[in-house]
Design a protein around this motif. Structure first.
Motif, PDB file in Angstrom:
ATOM      1  N   LEU A 110       0.852  -1.185   0.000  1.00 23.24           N
ATOM      2  CA  LEU A 110       0.000   0.000   0.000  1.00 23.24           C
ATOM      3  C   LEU A 110       0.889   1.237   0.000  1.00 23.24           C
ATOM      4  O   LEU A 110       1.623   1.491   0.950  1.00 23.24           O
ATOM      5  CB  LEU A 110      -0.908   0.001   1.231  1.00 23.24           C
ATOM      6  CG  LEU A 110      -1.796   1.238   1.410  1.00 23.24           C
ATOM      7  CD1 LEU A 110      -2.780   1.362   0.258  1.00 23.24           C
ATOM      8  CD2 LEU A 110      -2.531   1.189   2.744  1.00 23.24           C
ATOM      9  N   HIS A 111       0.833   1.991  -1.076  1.00 26.15           N
ATOM     10  CA  HIS A 111       1.552   3.264  -1.173  1.00 26.15           C
ATOM     11  C   HIS A 111       0.629   4.367  -0.669  1.00 26.15           C
ATOM     12  O   HIS A 111      -0.476   4.554  -1.194  1.00 26.15           O
ATOM     13  CB  HIS A 111       1.959   3.549  -2.620  1.00 26.15           C
ATOM     14  CG  HIS A 111       2.873   2.528  -3.217  1.00 26.15           C
ATOM     15  ND1 HIS A 111       4.249   2.605  -3.110  1.00 26.15           N
ATOM     16  CD2 HIS A 111       2.616   1.399  -3.928  1.00 26.15           C
ATOM     17  CE1 HIS A 111       4.787   1.578  -3.734  1.00 26.15           C
ATOM     18  NE2 HIS A 111       3.831   0.835  -4.231  1.00 26.15           N
ATOM     19  N   HIS A 112       1.064   5.095   0.336  1.00 24.42           N
ATOM     20  CA  HIS A 112       0.267   6.181   0.895  1.00 24.42           C
ATOM     21  C   HIS A 112       1.199   7.259   1.417  1.00 24.42           C
ATOM     22  O   HIS A 112       2.427   7.075   1.438  1.00 24.42           O
ATOM     23  CB  HIS A 112      -0.673   5.666   1.982  1.00 24.42           C
ATOM     24  CG  HIS A 112       0.020   4.948   3.109  1.00 24.42           C
ATOM     25  ND1 HIS A 112       0.193   5.511   4.355  1.00 24.42           N
ATOM     26  CD2 HIS A 112       0.600   3.714   3.186  1.00 24.42           C
ATOM     27  CE1 HIS A 112       0.825   4.654   5.142  1.00 24.42           C
ATOM     28  NE2 HIS A 112       1.088   3.557   4.456  1.00 24.42           N
ATOM     29  N   SER A 113       0.637   8.381   1.842  1.00 25.07           N
ATOM     30  CA  SER A 113       1.478   9.538   2.170  1.00 25.07           C
ATOM     31  C   SER A 113       1.004  10.239   3.430  1.00 25.07           C
ATOM     32  O   SER A 113      -0.198  10.276   3.731  1.00 25.07           O
ATOM     33  CB  SER A 113       1.470  10.547   1.015  1.00 25.07           C
ATOM     34  OG  SER A 113       1.883   9.957  -0.188  1.00 25.07           O
ATOM     35  N   THR A 114       1.953  10.838   4.138  1.00 24.91           N
ATOM     36  CA  THR A 114       1.648  11.749   5.231  1.00 24.91           C
ATOM     37  C   THR A 114       0.955  12.983   4.655  1.00 24.91           C
ATOM     38  O   THR A 114       1.164  13.342   3.497  1.00 24.91           O
ATOM     39  CB  THR A 114       2.948  12.169   5.943  1.00 24.91           C
ATOM     40  OG1 THR A 114       3.587  11.000   6.464  1.00 24.91           O
ATOM     41  CG2 THR A 114       2.672  13.139   7.073  1.00 24.91           C
ATOM     42  N   GLY A 115       0.138  13.634   5.460  1.00 25.17           N
ATOM     43  CA  GLY A 115      -0.501  14.879   5.056  1.00 25.17           C
ATOM     44  C   GLY A 115       0.420  16.067   5.267  1.00 25.17           C
ATOM     45  O   GLY A 115       1.627  15.978   5.050  1.00 25.17           O
ATOM     46  N   SER A 116      -0.160  17.179   5.722  1.00 23.30           N
ATOM     47  CA  SER A 116       0.616  18.411   5.866  1.00 23.30           C
ATOM     48  C   SER A 116       0.450  19.011   7.262  1.00 23.30           C
ATOM     49  O   SER A 116      -0.109  20.101   7.422  1.00 23.30           O
ATOM     50  CB  SER A 116       0.185  19.425   4.802  1.00 23.30           C
ATOM     51  OG  SER A 116       0.938  20.610   4.889  1.00 23.30           O
ATOM     52  N   LYS A 168       5.439  12.805   3.180  1.00 19.99           N
ATOM     53  CA  LYS A 168       6.353  11.669   3.111  1.00 19.99           C
ATOM     54  C   LYS A 168       5.649  10.464   2.508  1.00 19.99           C
ATOM     55  O   LYS A 168       4.570  10.079   2.962  1.00 19.99           O
ATOM     56  CB  LYS A 168       6.850  11.313   4.510  1.00 19.99           C
ATOM     57  CG  LYS A 168       7.763  10.084   4.551  1.00 19.99           C
ATOM     58  CD  LYS A 168       8.201   9.765   5.980  1.00 19.99           C
ATOM     59  CE  LYS A 168       9.076   8.517   6.017  1.00 19.99           C
ATOM     60  NZ  LYS A 168       9.507   8.213   7.409  1.00 19.99           N
ATOM     61  N   PRO A 169       6.211   9.842   1.471  1.00 16.60           N
ATOM     62  CA  PRO A 169       5.600   8.621   0.930  1.00 16.60           C
ATOM     63  C   PRO A 169       5.915   7.409   1.791  1.00 16.60           C
ATOM     64  O   PRO A 169       7.023   7.266   2.314  1.00 16.60           O
ATOM     65  CB  PRO A 169       6.245   8.504  -0.458  1.00 16.60           C
ATOM     66  CG  PRO A 169       7.531   9.246  -0.359  1.00 16.60           C
ATOM     67  CD  PRO A 169       7.354  10.310   0.679  1.00 16.60           C
ATOM     68  N   HIS A 170       4.930   6.541   1.955  1.00 18.87           N
ATOM     69  CA  HIS A 170       5.085   5.329   2.752  1.00 18.87           C
ATOM     70  C   HIS A 170       4.762   4.112   1.906  1.00 18.87           C
ATOM     71  O   HIS A 170       3.916   4.165   1.004  1.00 18.87           O
ATOM     72  CB  HIS A 170       4.134   5.341   3.954  1.00 18.87           C
ATOM     73  CG  HIS A 170       4.312   6.503   4.866  1.00 18.87           C
ATOM     74  ND1 HIS A 170       5.205   6.510   5.911  1.00 18.87           N
ATOM     75  CD2 HIS A 170       3.698   7.721   4.888  1.00 18.87           C
ATOM     76  CE1 HIS A 170       5.140   7.666   6.544  1.00 18.87           C
ATOM     77  NE2 HIS A 170       4.234   8.421   5.941  1.00 18.87           N
ATOM     78  N   GLU A 171       5.398   3.002   2.216  1.00 23.43           N
ATOM     79  CA  GLU A 171       5.064   1.709   1.633  1.00 23.43           C
ATOM     80  C   GLU A 171       4.749   0.752   2.779  1.00 23.43           C
ATOM     81  O   GLU A 171       5.623   0.431   3.573  1.00 23.43           O
ATOM     82  CB  GLU A 171       6.216   1.155   0.794  1.00 23.43           C
ATOM     83  CG  GLU A 171       6.503   1.941  -0.471  1.00 23.43           C
ATOM     84  CD  GLU A 171       7.585   1.295  -1.314  1.00 23.43           C
ATOM     85  OE1 GLU A 171       8.076   0.207  -0.934  1.00 23.43           O
ATOM     86  OE2 GLU A 171       7.951   1.877  -2.349  1.00 23.43           O
ATOM     87  N   THR A 172       3.507   0.337   2.867  1.00 27.22           N
ATOM     88  CA  THR A 172       3.075  -0.578   3.917  1.00 27.22           C
ATOM     89  C   THR A 172       2.726  -1.915   3.288  1.00 27.22           C
ATOM     90  O   THR A 172       1.830  -1.984   2.441  1.00 27.22           O
ATOM     91  CB  THR A 172       1.857  -0.017   4.666  1.00 27.22           C
ATOM     92  OG1 THR A 172       2.218   1.233   5.269  1.00 27.22           O
ATOM     93  CG2 THR A 172       1.400  -0.979   5.748  1.00 27.22           C
TER      94      THR A 172
END
Length: 893
Positions: A348-354, A362-366
């Motif tokens: 799952l590719h997802h990102s931190t907000g602001s 920040k992009p994350h890979e879970t």
């Protein structure tokens, strides 16, 4: 000594990621086919099978998985030469290809794939091509090989490490043919084979089609009943039990050459609840979006509507993914084909907000393994506060689906890897539990899906291009362009201490220094503040006559005479105590006279706001309306709800907020809107359909964090902005006065720039006062921005892993594939022990010769695309800080 080799190894060992070259952002046939099939089964009518709907690849035998464009996310490897197009198989393999029209030629490069399992000549195969003597539509009989086949090619025995064998065979106009890989008579161990760069030439049109663009098909195509991709409970009964019993009406309407709208309307015969789903199918992207509406057409309150998931869908890997698993098992007297498309792990590719941190976006890979789940939600009611509602689900063997929840309030999403059914995605407004009054209608969040094959980065670029095409404001019908703005916020406490004269003088100073502004930005504090406690006293939306006796019009007229547009800040939703709104209309405020949130779900408040702000925009000559939102609304919304109306206040506020903008844009079609919510905390897709983000985060100026902001946000949004500062006082840059130019400002380059420099002191006075502008550098920065700005709307390629570590480098690339050119940004951070690195470019033409030169005249070379992608470009710096801007273009352009 140049240490780029060691730096490259460090990156790959430390992050465990190798980012490979991939095709540009043109949707492929298989992606479009999967999207169309998905839309038809969810929103369309079950249709009879047509021949063109069966064009594709039919895998009737293969050991494990057939994969397109690579092997487990890495390129195909032909004796060490990487290839990013083609088919990867494992003997014994049989693929029936149905082209739908006569095929003239088949070409490819054939080899045993070189990898950690096959190295040392362990794999050995024979490639075979057969044409099928039929012009009929594929059917089960043909797929199982019971029709006449003629062998037209057979290779010699190939082993790992051998030079690839070119294939060029005539198919004499057949519409179907077979690709087989045999085990060369010594068993199938390590027999992993590549049909690299495999293409067909169609006989009638001479069109060349890459086989990895064709969709996978199952041996039998069956029509299915409509499976809705959403769910809810009505009186505690799940919608899956109710909807089949309700009356359903379907309509299909062509919006234009690129979009089709599907409308599905269900009506409960007892309570007269109407559920409407409006879906838009895009014909030029593998993308679909939809929204739900609930309306009580009865005479009584409805039963409770709850657990409304605007998206409730399962990603089955045998449909939207890059590969299908086929296992042949001996049963009784024959072979039995099993299709395994639902198991496996997902990323799952997802990102931190602001939330105003260095690691915003920040992009994350879970990794979500079988049986696990992941819940992600925003916080406080602003949609991109802690997390972004943009997700990319990738199967571990490649391919996947982008899922976006479009809600300008509190959303939540759950991702569950069900071993029996695949990845289930449920999400929407976080809390819904309400009755609807007679004639009352509400909407649910927007949902967007995009299907993809190939590489993850390629899918993000297709998303970026879809965002530009359909979700970017077009003032007066024109795509919004990058712009260069300036303000005096840091000199006059936003606008609290500003006057019309100070604003006019600052505009003139930029022009005096040779800097042509597109916009002059007037931020918070131009209005009456009843207690003079600062700009946060919002709620009296009247221009302060003491500081602006002629209103803001004096400034806007002066700016317009110089062909400069005006940005003016508003924050209408947050109401401070003691202001006109709180004192005069406390019934409009969630929080009453003590202040709180202006309830945009209240029709009277909404009408007043539209007319009042419209009047200010017109009277004061405002060209860009900037709306901020510096308060978490969730508590106010939920406190206003009764037990049987939970979520209603939020729904009506969000609906009113979007309708307010729509009405302003209807009245001012040339106007642009800027969305700000303590920086970038309101970047949901519904907002971005109407606005741009001029200040992506309130965490500004500091270089390392802002490099990370550009990297992370560029994966999802093609346009955004930030503030920059060229000052003789450098300590404002993260408290590090030693940070040099141009490193600082090159770290901040964006499509929308806002210069915050202190221009009050003319350069010829040579004043050393702390805070005065660094005029040579602001001019240099302005010229560099003009050079790089056209590239921001192109494809985005990370060239290093994301990081905000000052001991590491970071780099990325913007590419304009239609113009055969692009730009690279490379940063050496101050604590890095390496003075050079090699970056491998992406998305280039391997055969073309590129002229590569940097803005500082340190690089000036010509290299072919394959060399730049496989071996890379060396970038070096003599100092601890380094910031390179490198342009490339095909020679002769």
């Amino acid at each position: 000594m140049k240490n780029y080799f060691f730096l490259t190894i460090l990156f790959f060992l430390f992050f465990g990621t190798v980012i490979i070259a991939c095709a540009n952002s043109i949707p492929r046939l298989d992606e479009m086919s999967v999207a169309a099939q998905w839309v038809n089964t969810r929103f369309g009518e079950p249709l009879p099978i047509k021949s063109n709907s069966l064009i594709g690849l039919y895998v009737t035998a293969n050991n494990d998985s057939v994969q397109k464009s690579g092997r487990h996310g890495k390129p195909l490897s032909l004796a060490g030469t990487p290839k990013t197009r083609g088919l990867y198989v494992h003997a014994f393999s049989r693929i029936v290809v149905y082209a739908g029209e006569p095929v003239e030629h088949l070409t490819a490069l054939l080899a045993v794939d070189s990898n950690e399992q096959t190295f040392g000549s362990r794999g050995s195969v024979v490639f075979v091509v057969k044409k099928i003597e039929t012009t009929n539509v594929p059917n089960k009989e043909m797929l199982l090989g019971n029709l006449k086949e003629t062998e037209v090619f057979r290779s010699e025995k190939l082993v790992e490490g051998m030079k690839p064998v070119p294939l060029n065979v005539s198919l004499d106009g057949t519409t179907a043919f077979v690709l087989e890989v045999e085990d060369a008579g010594d068993g199938i161990a390590c027999d992993q084979a590549d049909w690299a760069d495999i293409q067909i030439t169609l006989k009638n049109t001479k069109k060349i089609v890459s086989l990895d663009e064709l969709p996978f098909r199952t041996p039998e195509q069956k029509t299915t009943e409509t499976i809705v991709p959403f769910s809810f409970k009505y009186g505690d009964v799940p919608s899956r039990e109710l909807l089949p019993k309700w009356k359903l009406e379907k309509t299909r309407q062509k919006i234009d050459d690129h979009k089709i709208q599907h409308t599905l309307v269900w009506t409960d015969p007892e309570t007269k609840l109407v559920v409407k789903c409006e879906a838009v199918e895009y014909l030029d992207f593998p993308t679909v979006e939809w929204m739900l509406y609930f309306k009580n057409t009865g005479t009584k309150n409805t039963p409770i509507l709850s657990e409304i998931y605007s998206v409730d869908a399962t990603m089955e890997t045998n449909k939207p993914s890059e590969q299908i698993n086929h296992h042949w098992q001996q049963k009784n007297q024959g072979a039995h084909l099993e299709t395994s498309g639902r198991g496996g792990n997902y990323i799952l590719h997802h990102s931190t907000g602001s939330p105003c941190h260095a690691d915003d976006f920040k992009p994350h890979e879970t990794k979500i393994v079988s049986g696990d789940s992941k819940i992600i939600a925003t916080n406080g009611g602003r949609p991109t506060n802690d997390a972004m509602p943009y997700f990319n689900i990738q199967h571990e063997h490649g391919g996947g689906m982008i899922v976006v929840i479009g809600w300008s309030g509190q959303w939540s999403a759950r991702f569950t890897n069900d071993p029996a059914n695949g990845m289930r995605i449920t999400g929407g407004q976080e809390l819904t539990h309400f009755t609807l009054y007679p004639d009352e209608e509400v909407r649910a969040p927007r949902t967007v899906l995009q299907f993809w094959n190939g590489s993850y980065i390629r899918s993000q670029n297709i998303w970026r291009q879809w965002m530009l095409a359909y979700n970017t404001p077009r003032p007066n019908g024109q795509l919004v362009k990058p712009h260069f703005a300036a303000c005096s916020s840091h000199q006059y406490s936003e606008m609290v201490n500003a006057t019309d004269q100070t604003q006019i003088e600052m505009i003139d100073r930029f022009f005096a220094e040779g800097i042509k502004l597109d916009y002059w930005w007037m931020d918070a504090g131009w209005y009456i503040m009843p207690h003079s406690k600062g700009w946060t006293e919002t709620g009296t939306w009247i221009v302060d006559p003491k500081r602006f006796p002629k209103g803001l019009r004096a400034v806007s007229d002066h700016a317009h005479a110089k062909k400069v547009n005006i940005i003016v800040w508003f924050e209408p939703e947050r109401v401070h105590s003691g202001t006109w709104l709180a004192e005069t209309h406390p019934e409009w405020i969630l929080g009453g006279k003590n202040g709180g949130i202006l309830n945009l779900g209240n029709p009277e408040a909404w009408n007043w706001l539209v007319n009042h702000i419209d009047n200010i925009i017109t009277k004061e000559g405002i060209d860009l309306y900037r709306q901020d939102f510096n308060i978490d609304p969730l508590e106010y919304w939920r406190k206003n709800d009764t037990e049987d109306r939970q979520g209603i206040t939020e729904i009506k506020h969000v609906t009113g907020y979007l309708a307010y903008w729509d009405e302003l844009l209807r009245r001012h079609p040339k106007m642009l809107i800027d969305t700000c919510a303590s920086g970038g905390r309101r970047l949901d897709i519904d907002t971005l359909k109407r606005a741009v983000s001029l200040l992506r985060s309130d965490y500004i100026f500091e270089p390392t964090g802002n490099q990370g902001h550009t990297y992370g946000l560029s994966l999802w949004l093609p346009i955004f902005g930030t503030g920059t500062l060229q000052s003789s006082q450098s300590a404002i840059y993260g408290g590090k006065p030693e940070i040099p130019e141009p490193y600082k400002t090159r770290s901040l380059l964006c499509p929308f720039e806002n210069s915050c420099s202190d221009m009050r002191i003319p350069a010829n006075l040579k004043n050393k006062e702390s805070g005065s502008a660094d005029y040579p550098n602001i001019r240099r920065y302005f010229e560099e921005w003009k050079l790089i700005a056209p590239y921001f709307y192109g494809d985005f390629y990370p060239l290093t892993p994301y990081n905000i570590d000052n001991s590491l480098w970071i780099a990325w690339q913007y590419d304009l594939p239609k113009e055969n050119k692009g730009v690279i940004q490379v940063f050496r951070r101050p604590e890095s022990v390496y003075d050079a690195m090699r970056v491998k470019l992406q998305g280039l033409n391997p055969q073309a010769i590129y002229h590569v030169n940097d803005i500082d005249n340190r690089i000036n070379v010509r290299k072919n695309g394959q060399e730049l992608m496989e071996h890379g470009l060396s970038v070096s710096f003599d100092n601890d800080y380094g910031a390179a801007i490198v342009f490339y273009e095909i020679s002769g352009h």
